[in-house]
Design a protein around this motif. Structure first.
Motif, short mmCIF file in Angstrom:
data_model
loop_
_atom_site.label_atom_id
_atom_site.label_comp_id
_atom_site.label_asym_id
_atom_site.label_seq_id
_atom_site.Cartn_x
_atom_site.Cartn_y
_atom_site.Cartn_z
N PHE A 119 0.84 -1.21 0.00
CA PHE A 119 0.00 0.00 0.00
C PHE A 119 0.87 1.26 0.00
O PHE A 119 0.62 2.20 -0.74
CB PHE A 119 -0.92 -0.01 1.22
N LEU A 120 1.93 1.27 0.83
CA LEU A 120 2.84 2.41 0.88
C LEU A 120 3.58 2.59 -0.43
O LEU A 120 3.85 3.71 -0.87
CB LEU A 120 3.83 2.25 2.04
N ARG A 121 3.93 1.49 -1.07
CA ARG A 121 4.59 1.54 -2.38
C ARG A 121 3.67 2.19 -3.41
O ARG A 121 4.08 3.04 -4.20
CB ARG A 121 4.98 0.12 -2.81
N ALA A 122 2.39 1.79 -3.38
CA ALA A 122 1.42 2.37 -4.31
C ALA A 122 1.23 3.86 -4.03
O ALA A 122 1.14 4.67 -4.95
CB ALA A 122 0.08 1.64 -4.19
N PHE A 123 1.20 4.22 -2.74
CA PHE A 123 1.04 5.63 -2.37
C PHE A 123 2.21 6.47 -2.88
O PHE A 123 2.02 7.54 -3.47
CB PHE A 123 0.93 5.77 -0.85
N SER A 124 3.42 5.98 -2.65
CA SER A 124 4.60 6.75 -3.07
C SER A 124 4.68 6.85 -4.58
O SER A 124 5.05 7.90 -5.12
CB SER A 124 5.89 6.10 -2.51
N SER A 125 4.30 5.79 -5.30
CA SER A 125 4.31 5.84 -6.76
C SER A 125 3.29 6.85 -7.27
O SER A 125 3.55 7.61 -8.20
CB SER A 125 4.01 4.46 -7.34
N GLY A 126 2.10 6.87 -6.64
CA GLY A 126 1.08 7.83 -7.04
C GLY A 126 1.47 9.25 -6.68
O GLY A 126 1.16 10.20 -7.41
N ALA A 127 2.16 9.40 -5.54
CA ALA A 127 2.56 10.74 -5.09
C ALA A 127 3.54 11.39 -6.07
O ALA A 127 3.58 12.62 -6.19
CB ALA A 127 3.20 10.65 -3.71
N VAL A 128 4.32 10.57 -6.78
CA VAL A 128 5.27 11.10 -7.76
C VAL A 128 4.55 11.92 -8.82
O VAL A 128 5.06 12.92 -9.33
CB VAL A 128 6.07 9.94 -8.41
N ALA A 129 3.30 11.50 -9.14
CA ALA A 129 2.53 12.21 -10.18
C ALA A 129 2.21 13.63 -9.76
O ALA A 129 1.91 14.47 -10.60
CB ALA A 129 1.24 11.45 -10.47
N LEU A 130 2.26 13.92 -8.46
CA LEU A 130 1.91 15.25 -7.98
C LEU A 130 3.12 16.16 -7.81
O LEU A 130 2.97 17.33 -7.48
CB LEU A 130 1.19 15.14 -6.63
N THR A 131 4.31 15.64 -8.02
CA THR A 131 5.51 16.47 -7.88
C THR A 131 5.75 17.26 -9.16
O THR A 131 5.27 16.89 -10.22
CB THR A 131 6.75 15.61 -7.57
N GLY A 132 6.51 18.32 -9.05
CA GLY A 132 6.83 19.13 -10.21
C GLY A 132 5.99 20.39 -10.31
O GLY A 132 6.37 21.34 -10.98
N ILE A 133 4.85 20.40 -9.61
CA ILE A 133 3.97 21.57 -9.65
C ILE A 133 4.68 22.80 -9.06
O ILE A 133 4.47 23.92 -9.50
CB ILE A 133 2.65 21.29 -8.90
N GLU A 134 5.56 22.55 -8.08
CA GLU A 134 6.24 23.67 -7.42
C GLU A 134 7.17 24.42 -8.38
O GLU A 134 7.53 25.56 -8.14
CB GLU A 134 7.03 23.20 -6.20
N ALA A 135 7.53 23.78 -9.50
CA ALA A 135 8.42 24.45 -10.46
C ALA A 135 7.77 25.72 -11.02
O ALA A 135 8.45 26.72 -11.28
CB ALA A 135 8.77 23.49 -11.61
N ILE A 136 6.45 25.70 -11.20
CA ILE A 136 5.75 26.88 -11.71
C ILE A 136 5.73 27.98 -10.65
O ILE A 136 6.00 29.15 -10.94
CB ILE A 136 4.31 26.52 -12.14
#
Length: 279
Positions: free
Chosen positions: A115-132
């Motif tokens: 479950f934690l592996r799935a959470f961390s993999s999904g969380a990667v999709a939300l990174t990068g927004i701070e670049a804007i």
């Protein structure tokens, strides 16, 4: 906030470079044994370029971005149409690959680690927004309006592709493989083998990931210099080099990201769970 940003920037370089190289080694399997060396080579190239004062160019970055969006969009649309019309069948499970991943033991139940592996993999999709948010001054006037519009577009594209790839993968059922990315497996099937669209997908994936890593080279030194000015990091990180870039921050980022590549053997699936720390 500063600490979590720095962790994310380090992992962005390590994960983006390893994933980008994985896209290339998926298309050219002969290169797989040298993936760590190739990863370190690309980090070295980006380090030298940024020490020389490389500036982020919208026109330079736009080309690979548009090609990637078109390629990934084509994969989803063509794949779903072929599945719906019967021109594409779900893939036969690769039992050898499953045994390699599970050690010969069948996965039973949803364990906490899974479950934690799935959470961390999904969380990667939300990174990068701070670049804007970090780069608002780079937009044309009115800066805040254009940055907000870009953020909205990026969120829409992200949600659409994330959902589309998930649906395609659930229908096509590719087997995770240590030697090849899921995008590559699905690309081969959808685009009928190693065709031009397949290679466009692989190379644009590689290009977009390398550009993502380069964005961290611009932002990590900037954030670390601010923290150094407030006394939370070594004072050397706030000094600019002869090219007016934060040279020590660039070198520190390259060193830590390179160490992660070596320790985790350039394996993206082993690096991704660390993203949960920053997120």
């Amino acid at each position: 906030a500063g600490a979590s940003l720095l962790v994310d920037y380090i992992l962005t370089v390590a994960v983006s470079v390893s994933a980008g190289v994985a896209a290339i080694t998926s298309a050219f399997p002969a290169l797989r044994p040298e993936r760590v060396e190739i990863c370190l080579g690309f980090i070295a190239i980006m380090t030298i370029a940024n020490l020389r004062g490389l500036k982020e160019s919208g026109r330079l970055f736009a080309g690979p971005t548009y090609v990637y969006i078109v390629s990934l969009g084509a994969l989803i649309v063509v794949g779903l149409i072929r599945l719906a019309t019967g021109g594409l069948e779900p893939l036969v499970p690769d039992t050898e690959a499953v045994n390699q991943l599970t050690g010969g033991n069948e996965l039973t139940g949803l364990t906490v680690l899974l479950f934690l592996r799935a959470f961390s993999s999904g969380a990667v999709a939300l990174t990068g927004i701070e670049a804007i948010s970090n780069g608002v001054p780079a937009f044309k006037k009115p800066e805040s309006k254009h940055a907000a519009t870009t953020l909205l577009l990026m969120g829409t594209i992200l949600a659409t592709f994330f959902f589309g790839i998930s649906v395609l993968a659930s229908r096509l059922r590719p087997t995770p493989n240590e030697g090849e990315t899921l995008l590559s497996i699905m690309g081969r099937e959808v685009f009928n083998g190693e065709s031009l669209p397949y290679y466009l997908l692989q190379f644009s994936t590689f290009a977009i990931l390398i550009l993502a890593a380069n964005t961290a080279f611009a932002d990590f030194p900037r954030v670390s210099s601010i923290l150094a000015q407030d006394g939370y990091l070594p004072a050397q990180l706030k000094n600019r080099g002869d090219r007016l870039v934060f040279s020590n921050g660039i070198l520190a980022l390259a060193a830590v990201a390179g160490a992660l590549i070596v320790v985790f053997s350039g394996d993206t699936s082993k690096l991704i769970p660390l993203y949960a720390v920053g997120v």
